[in-house]
Design a protein around this motif. Sequence first.
Motif, mmCIF file in Angstrom:
data_model
loop_
_atom_site.group_PDB
_atom_site.id
_atom_site.type_symbol
_atom_site.label_atom_id
_atom_site.label_comp_id
_atom_site.label_asym_id
_atom_site.label_seq_id
_atom_site.Cartn_x
_atom_site.Cartn_y
_atom_site.Cartn_z
ATOM 1 N N THR A 142 45.577 97.189 28.068
ATOM 2 C CA THR A 142 45.790 96.329 29.229
ATOM 3 C C THR A 142 47.256 96.035 29.425
ATOM 4 O OG1 THR A 142 43.618 95.299 28.972
ATOM 5 C CG2 THR A 142 45.256 94.087 30.226
ATOM 6 N N ALA A 192 46.667 89.193 35.565
ATOM 7 C CA ALA A 192 45.663 90.256 35.629
ATOM 8 C C ALA A 192 44.404 89.817 34.898
ATOM 9 C CB ALA A 192 46.210 91.537 35.007
ATOM 10 N N THR A 249 40.933 91.096 33.519
ATOM 11 C CA THR A 249 40.265 92.348 33.177
ATOM 12 C C THR A 249 38.768 92.248 33.434
ATOM 13 O OG1 THR A 249 39.741 91.804 30.873
ATOM 14 C CG2 THR A 249 41.958 92.626 31.326
ATOM 15 N N THR A 250 38.114 93.398 33.406
ATOM 16 C CA THR A 250 36.661 93.419 33.589
ATOM 17 C C THR A 250 35.940 92.791 32.405
ATOM 18 O OG1 THR A 250 36.621 95.666 32.669
ATOM 19 C CG2 THR A 250 36.699 95.456 35.072
ATOM 20 N N GLN A 251 36.655 92.625 31.271
ATOM 21 C CA GLN A 251 36.064 91.945 30.117
ATOM 22 C C GLN A 251 36.242 90.431 30.196
ATOM 23 O OE1 GLN A 251 38.337 94.555 29.609
ATOM 24 N NE2 GLN A 251 36.694 96.074 29.436
ATOM 25 N N GLY A 278 39.928 98.827 36.467
ATOM 26 C CA GLY A 278 40.032 98.108 35.208
ATOM 27 C C GLY A 278 40.235 96.615 35.324
ATOM 28 N N PHE A 279 40.497 96.116 36.551
ATOM 29 C CA PHE A 279 40.763 94.703 36.721
ATOM 30 C C PHE A 279 39.870 94.115 37.815
ATOM 31 C CE2 PHE A 279 44.701 96.700 35.283
ATOM 32 C CZ PHE A 279 44.954 95.966 34.127
ATOM 33 N N ARG A 280 39.398 92.894 37.567
ATOM 34 C CA ARG A 280 38.628 92.199 38.600
ATOM 35 C C ARG A 280 39.542 91.714 39.720
ATOM 36 N NH1 ARG A 280 34.732 88.227 34.955
ATOM 37 N NH2 ARG A 280 33.664 89.885 33.782
ATOM 38 N N GLN A 288 39.197 88.810 30.311
ATOM 39 C CA GLN A 288 40.444 88.358 29.718
ATOM 40 C C GLN A 288 41.513 88.223 30.802
ATOM 41 O OE1 GLN A 288 40.679 91.604 26.700
ATOM 42 N NE2 GLN A 288 41.086 89.917 25.286
ATOM 43 N N THR A 289 42.327 87.181 30.679
ATOM 44 C CA THR A 289 43.431 86.969 31.616
ATOM 45 C C THR A 289 44.752 87.153 30.891
ATOM 46 O OG1 THR A 289 42.156 85.410 32.966
ATOM 47 C CG2 THR A 289 44.548 85.340 33.182
ATOM 48 N N HIS A 291 41.783 97.528 23.513
ATOM 49 C CA HIS A 291 41.753 97.164 24.918
ATOM 50 C C HIS A 291 42.895 96.221 25.274
ATOM 51 C CE1 HIS A 291 39.236 94.021 22.997
ATOM 52 N NE2 HIS A 291 39.732 93.227 23.927
ATOM 53 N N ASN A 292 43.357 95.387 24.320
ATOM 54 C CA ASN A 292 44.511 94.537 24.583
ATOM 55 C C ASN A 292 45.769 95.367 24.737
ATOM 56 O OD1 ASN A 292 42.780 92.398 24.311
ATOM 57 N ND2 ASN A 292 44.049 91.280 22.862
#
Length: 235
Positions: free
Chosen positions: A14, A191, A193-195, A171-173, A197-198, A10-11
């Motif tokens: 992204t 960015a 992410t929905t997980q 895929g991004f908040r 992560q910034t 996922h990294n």
Amino acid sequence: MESIHLTKKHNLQTIFIVIILLLGGIVQLSAQNITTAASFFQSVSEYYGTIRDYEATMNITAGRSQMQGQVSFKRPNLLRIDFSNPKEQVILFNGDTLTIHLPGISSNLKQSVSSSSDQAGMNLATPQGLALLSRYYSVAYEVGQDPVPLSESNPEQVIKLILYPRNSSEGFRRIKLAIVPETKLIRQVEALTTQGQTFVFYFYNYSLNQNIPDQRFVYDAPSDANNFNNFLFSE
């Protein structure tokens, strides 16, 4: 182990999506007066549509992890990043295949990208990337339409935009953009992410329209490294 754990799919995904979407996703749009965030965003897209190629230095921050590299882009969809940190790491996209060389674990990762694929946002790797952003994300000024300092430590004047997804399937908040109004070049991307992560991408030292040869986007990965195919979509 790479500095931001690039072995995690996922990294990798992204970073690839953000770079393609905001560096490779170039469209030409009709000019409008810059009176709203949406029209300013369109004017930036229009300007990027006139750029044939460019290179820039790019810093990536993910939590306490730092990366740095030189990004090269050529229309319509050639992209290469040569990292100085992690040293000798390479990301290459030739329009059909994504290749990532991870020297720290002696691995070559490859992913074929179909133009019809919509998995994990890979369809954003097209000249319509910024148009898709406008379609699937709402655009607003973060602090107003007047330029403001990039950060507390950097007085460079930028216009800040903030984008929110129109539905929960993106895929991004949120995505934040900092753009230099005089040049309309993207200076910083943040960015989330929905997980949760910034990722922060900072671009500087742009060189535009240098007639970069196609050979720049040919990379022969070390043959003695381990090869992993279809790494983004495999379980």
